[in-house]
Write an enzyme that holds these catalytic residues in place. Structure first.
Site, PDB file in Angstrom:
ATOM      1  N   SER A 226      -5.898  -4.365   7.065  1.00 33.59           N
ATOM      2  CA  SER A 226      -4.771  -4.512   6.142  1.00 33.59           C
ATOM      3  C   SER A 226      -3.429  -4.582   6.869  1.00 33.59           C
ATOM      4  O   SER A 226      -2.421  -4.968   6.270  1.00 33.59           O
ATOM      5  CB  SER A 226      -4.754  -3.343   5.147  1.00 33.59           C
ATOM      6  OG  SER A 226      -5.880  -3.371   4.308  1.00 33.59           O
TER       7      SER A 226
ATOM      8  N   GLY B 236      -7.350  -5.340   1.884  1.00 36.21           N
ATOM      9  CA  GLY B 236      -7.036  -6.469   2.744  1.00 36.21           C
ATOM     10  C   GLY B 236      -5.538  -6.650   2.894  1.00 36.21           C
ATOM     11  O   GLY B 236      -4.749  -5.971   2.226  1.00 36.21           O
TER      12      GLY B 236
ATOM     13  N   CYS C  49      -7.218  -1.459  -3.424  1.00 40.49           N
ATOM     14  CA  CYS C  49      -6.050  -1.990  -2.716  1.00 40.49           C
ATOM     15  C   CYS C  49      -5.843  -3.480  -3.029  1.00 40.49           C
ATOM     16  O   CYS C  49      -5.469  -3.814  -4.142  1.00 40.49           O
ATOM     17  CB  CYS C  49      -6.182  -1.728  -1.216  1.00 40.49           C
ATOM     18  SG  CYS C  49      -4.627  -1.898  -0.319  1.00 40.49           S
TER      19      CYS C  49
ATOM     20  N   ASN D 162      -2.126   2.131   2.022  1.00 39.10           N
ATOM     21  CA  ASN D 162      -1.595   1.151   2.969  1.00 39.10           C
ATOM     22  C   ASN D 162      -1.390  -0.159   2.233  1.00 39.10           C
ATOM     23  O   ASN D 162      -2.287  -0.987   2.155  1.00 39.10           O
ATOM     24  CB  ASN D 162      -2.562   0.965   4.146  1.00 39.10           C
ATOM     25  CG  ASN D 162      -2.135  -0.182   5.045  1.00 39.10           C
ATOM     26  OD1 ASN D 162      -0.984  -0.619   5.008  1.00 39.10           O
ATOM     27  ND2 ASN D 162      -3.066  -0.684   5.839  1.00 39.10           N
TER      28      ASN D 162
ATOM     29  N   TYR E 281       2.582  -4.366  -1.529  1.00 39.38           N
ATOM     30  CA  TYR E 281       2.755  -4.983  -2.846  1.00 39.38           C
ATOM     31  C   TYR E 281       2.219  -4.051  -3.919  1.00 39.38           C
ATOM     32  O   TYR E 281       1.394  -3.170  -3.637  1.00 39.38           O
ATOM     33  CB  TYR E 281       2.022  -6.328  -2.927  1.00 39.38           C
ATOM     34  CG  TYR E 281       2.641  -7.416  -2.078  1.00 39.38           C
ATOM     35  CD1 TYR E 281       3.482  -8.376  -2.640  1.00 39.38           C
ATOM     36  CD2 TYR E 281       2.408  -7.467  -0.706  1.00 39.38           C
ATOM     37  CE1 TYR E 281       4.060  -9.368  -1.858  1.00 39.38           C
ATOM     38  CE2 TYR E 281       2.989  -8.455   0.081  1.00 39.38           C
ATOM     39  CZ  TYR E 281       3.808  -9.397  -0.506  1.00 39.38           C
ATOM     40  OH  TYR E 281       4.397 -10.379   0.271  1.00 39.38           O
TER      41      TYR E 281
ATOM     42  N   HIS F   4      -6.751   4.437  -1.483  1.00 46.07           N
ATOM     43  CA  HIS F   4      -8.023   4.306  -0.766  1.00 46.07           C
ATOM     44  C   HIS F   4      -8.910   5.526  -1.000  1.00 46.07           C
ATOM     45  O   HIS F   4      -8.769   6.537  -0.304  1.00 46.07           O
ATOM     46  CB  HIS F   4      -7.772   4.138   0.731  1.00 46.07           C
ATOM     47  CG  HIS F   4      -7.229   2.805   1.105  1.00 46.07           C
ATOM     48  ND1 HIS F   4      -8.017   1.762   1.530  1.00 46.07           N
ATOM     49  CD2 HIS F   4      -5.955   2.337   1.089  1.00 46.07           C
ATOM     50  CE1 HIS F   4      -7.259   0.706   1.775  1.00 46.07           C
ATOM     51  NE2 HIS F   4      -6.001   1.035   1.511  1.00 46.07           N
TER      52      HIS F   4
ATOM     53  N   GLU G 135     -11.918   5.853  -0.166  1.00 44.83           N
ATOM     54  CA  GLU G 135     -12.767   6.050   1.023  1.00 44.83           C
ATOM     55  C   GLU G 135     -11.998   6.721   2.150  1.00 44.83           C
ATOM     56  O   GLU G 135     -12.595   7.181   3.130  1.00 44.83           O
ATOM     57  CB  GLU G 135     -13.332   4.708   1.499  1.00 44.83           C
ATOM     58  CG  GLU G 135     -12.430   3.877   2.392  1.00 44.83           C
ATOM     59  CD  GLU G 135     -11.253   3.245   1.685  1.00 44.83           C
ATOM     60  OE1 GLU G 135     -10.364   2.701   2.369  1.00 44.83           O
ATOM     61  OE2 GLU G 135     -11.207   3.292   0.441  1.00 44.83           O
TER      62      GLU G 135
END
Length: 354
Positions: free
Chosen positions: A46, A218, A245, A287, A290, A328, A330
């Protein structure tokens, strides 16, 4: 060690000392506030196209451990206050300098990262260059943009990862720059994961007859991915979907919503997220640069918001058997407060409520 410069697009200059690879690097300068997890940061796709600055002052103290990588190193450059050349960790395979050299990543240390962070927070994300000599013309810096990001980080082939327990579900993971712990989190819950390149069509995904579809994280501007948005639009309502994300943003765009660029983004492991369906506030790893305009998604219900700035952090699509989150679950690195969302996805694939 050789002196070098970090030059911002507005002409401000910070002198530091080189480490990592030789050469110069232009990129979008962003900061991340994580106190640990520099390996996961460096190997998170990312960050493609960006010069990453760590706000934590000492980086590299536990060395480089390949087992902790989350993907391939895609950063354009790396900026730290101080890097540790003598890591202390029984798992260490090499130090940060040698790793960055092997990856061809230009890095700079000895700069005032606190001042740089203040500048970005006031001005917003800006472009920069790491170089040996201050350029007379900053046109190449100001004109830089992160483009074709997903195409640059997605895999080129289909890979199958078997469930680590008795198989419960089969998941097709669309790889927009997926972190490895998304795969591991699904495997640990009895999912066989088939990772597909971002170039696959909705028809090809459905031909595999998956129990559910995972949309990965991504890099880049979500609006640039017109092909992927069309494929998600065709998948919605036909199979259970969980997006993280960038996957969250692309789903919103596929559902008729819109996205916008944040002033300096959310990057770190301590972002508070409030659950609008209950009393909990979770600390999350994030992270992204946008965000989704929650009011633009008429077929979805806002579920999570950022407790700091109120931005959209998650949307439920109960009629479409889908839900997505901006953060996230994870983690890696970061807190695992929201890992239960993978359990929710498995239950949805087994016929439970979305």
């Amino acid at each position: 060690m050789k002196n070098a410069y970090l030059v911002l697009q507005d002409g401000q200059v910070f002198q530091g000392t080189r480490f990592g690879a030789d050469g110069s690097a232009v990129g979008e300068l962003v900061f991340t506030t994580g106190m640990c997890g520099y390996l996961e940061t460096l190997t998170d796709p990312s960050y493609y196209g960006q010069i990453v600055m760590q706000t934590y002052p000492l980086i590299g103290n536990y060395g480089v451990i390949e087992e902790d990588f989350e993907g391939k190193c895609c950063v354009r450059g790396y900026v730290v206050r101080e890097w540790c050349g003598t890591p202390s960790n029984f798992r260490t395979q090499e130090n940060l300098d040698s790793y960055l050299k092997r990856q061809g990543i230009v890095a700079l240390c000895g700069v005032d990262t606190r001042e740089l962070t203040r500048i970005i927070r006031e001005h917003g994300v800006m472009n920069a260059i790491i170089c040996d000599e201050i350029p007379a013309d900053l046109g190449a810096v100001t004109g830089y943009a992160v483009t074709k990001a997903v195409a640059s980080v997605t895999g080129s082939s289909v890979t199958v990862y078997p469930a680590l327990t008795e198989e419960r579900c089969r998941v097709s993971l669309l790889d927009y720059g997926a972190k490895r712990n998304i795969i591991r989190s699904l495997q640990q819950r009895g999912c066989t994961v088939t990772v597909l390149p971002a170039t696959v069509t909705a028809e090809e995904v459905l031909e595999g007859n998956p129990d559910g579809v995972m949309l990965s994280n991504g890099p880049g501007d979500p609006g640039e991915n017109e092909f992927q948005i069309r494929q998600i639009r065709e998948l919605l309502g036909k199979v259970p979907i969980f997006g993280i994300c960038l996957g969250h943003q692309l789903t919103a765009l596929a559902a008729g919503g819109s996205t916008y660029k944040l002033k300096y983004g959310h990057r770190g492991v301590n972002q508070p997220v409030r659950d609008l369906a209950g009393p909990r506030t979770f600390i999350t790893s994030q992270n992204h640069g946008y965000a989704v305009d929650a009011g633009s998604v008429s077929c979805g219900k806002l579920r999570y918001v950022n407790a700091n700035d109120g931005t959209c952090e998650g949307i439920d699509y109960p009629d479409l058997r889908a839900f997505t989150v901006q953060f996230h679950p994870e983690a890696c690195s970061g807190p695992k407060d929201t890992s239960f969302l993978f359990d929710r996805f498995v239950e949805m694939m087994k016929g439970g409520e979305a």
